[in-house]
Design an enzyme around this catalytic site. Sequence first.
Site, PDB file in Angstrom:
ATOM      1  CG  ASN A 165      -3.538  -4.192   3.415  1.00 18.82           C
ATOM      2  OD1 ASN A 165      -3.149  -4.001   2.276  1.00 18.82           O
ATOM      3  ND2 ASN A 165      -2.707  -4.328   4.426  1.00 18.82           N
TER       4      ASN A 165
ATOM      5  NE  ARG B 207      -1.919  -1.139   3.574  1.00 15.89           N
ATOM      6  CZ  ARG B 207      -2.145  -0.689   4.805  1.00 15.89           C
ATOM      7  NH1 ARG B 207      -3.262  -0.058   5.091  1.00 15.89           N
ATOM      8  NH2 ARG B 207      -1.278  -0.868   5.772  1.00 15.89           N
TER       9      ARG B 207
END
Length: 80
Positions: A26, A8
């Site tokens: 996520n 990320r």
Amino acid sequence: MVQGVFYRQSTRTEARRLGLVGYARNNEDGTVTIEAEGSVAALDALEAWCRQGPPAARVEQVTVSSGPVQGYPEFAIQRL
């Protein structure tokens, strides 16, 4: 599925470098959702990057779809 590879954070860095806005998140099942807005060329570049990911990542699948523009102010990391 990602665990401990900074996917990320690396996606945010790449998206911002490309001038994109949106988010990376996520999911509970270990996958990542990315929504991004910007030029077609920048989106294509981010898609290509996502297929590789950061150095420690092993990407098995990328699914791409289109949706309505949300008008995100920046590219951020979302938490569940």
